[in-house]
Design a protein around this motif. Structure first.
Motif, PDB file in Angstrom:
ATOM      1  N   SER A  41      77.389 107.052   6.397  1.00 35.91           N
ATOM      2  CA  SER A  41      77.690 108.262   5.619  1.00 35.91           C
ATOM      3  C   SER A  41      78.716 107.993   4.521  1.00 35.91           C
ATOM      4  CB  SER A  41      78.160 109.389   6.530  1.00 35.91           C
ATOM      5  OG  SER A  41      79.368 109.045   7.162  1.00 35.91           O
ATOM      6  N   LYS A  42      79.727 107.172   4.786  1.00 34.12           N
ATOM      7  CA  LYS A  42      80.728 106.859   3.759  1.00 34.12           C
ATOM      8  C   LYS A  42      80.096 106.098   2.602  1.00 34.12           C
ATOM      9  CE  LYS A  42      84.479 108.379   5.853  1.00 34.12           C
ATOM     10  NZ  LYS A  42      84.802 109.767   5.643  1.00 34.12           N
TER      11      LYS A  42
ATOM     12  N   THR B 116      77.995 108.580   0.607  1.00 33.33           N
ATOM     13  CA  THR B 116      78.865 109.463  -0.166  1.00 33.33           C
ATOM     14  C   THR B 116      79.451 108.733  -1.370  1.00 33.33           C
ATOM     15  OG1 THR B 116      79.406 110.736   1.804  1.00 33.33           O
ATOM     16  CG2 THR B 116      80.915 110.940  -0.057  1.00 33.33           C
TER      17      THR B 116
ATOM     18  N   GLU C 232      76.808 108.417  -4.007  1.00 34.52           N
ATOM     19  CA  GLU C 232      76.605 109.722  -4.656  1.00 34.52           C
ATOM     20  C   GLU C 232      77.744 110.036  -5.631  1.00 34.52           C
ATOM     21  OE1 GLU C 232      76.037 112.669  -1.557  1.00 34.52           O
ATOM     22  OE2 GLU C 232      74.418 111.488  -0.676  1.00 34.52           O
TER      23      GLU C 232
END
Length: 115
Positions: free
Chosen positions: A12-13, A16, A19
């Motif tokens: 997830s990091k 992110t 993004e």
């Protein structure tokens, strides 16, 4: 400006951070380091840009870290780097390279320091 992200799409990091870069109009070169791990000299260069020692870049909570006995303080730099090349899951993620610098995206906003 060339920007590269050592990325794990399952993290997830890492997602992110990617993004965030794209939201700033940056289309980085994406290296899925589990599929295409850096070699020893590339890791040396990344460590130099991060101003870190190999153990500082390792994910100590990974089973591979414990199984390989990488917590042994007698292991030298070369052995630790070789372990990361052999088991790239041990490399902290994501790592962003830009402007001859590097940053770890933990938290993701850390990467703005090098842009």
């Amino acid at each position: 400006m060339t920007v590269t992200i050592y990325h794990n799409p399952r993290c997830s990091k890492s997602r992110t951070t990617l993004e965030l870069l794209k939201s700033k109009g940056i289309e980085p070169a994406v290296v899925e380091y589990l599929k295409t791990p850096p070699n020893a000299s590339e890791l040396e260069a990344i460590l130099a840009k991060l101003d870190m020692e190999p153990r500082d870049l390792m994910r100590k909570g990974e089973a591979a870290y414990k199984e390989a006995g990488l917590d042994n303080p007698d292991l030298d730099r070369k052995a630790l780097i070789a372990a990361m090349v052999e088991n790239p899951i041990l490399i902290e993620r994501p790592i962003v390279l830009a402007n001859n610098k590097a940053a770890i995206g933990r938290p993701p906003e850390n990467v703005f320091q090098i842009l």
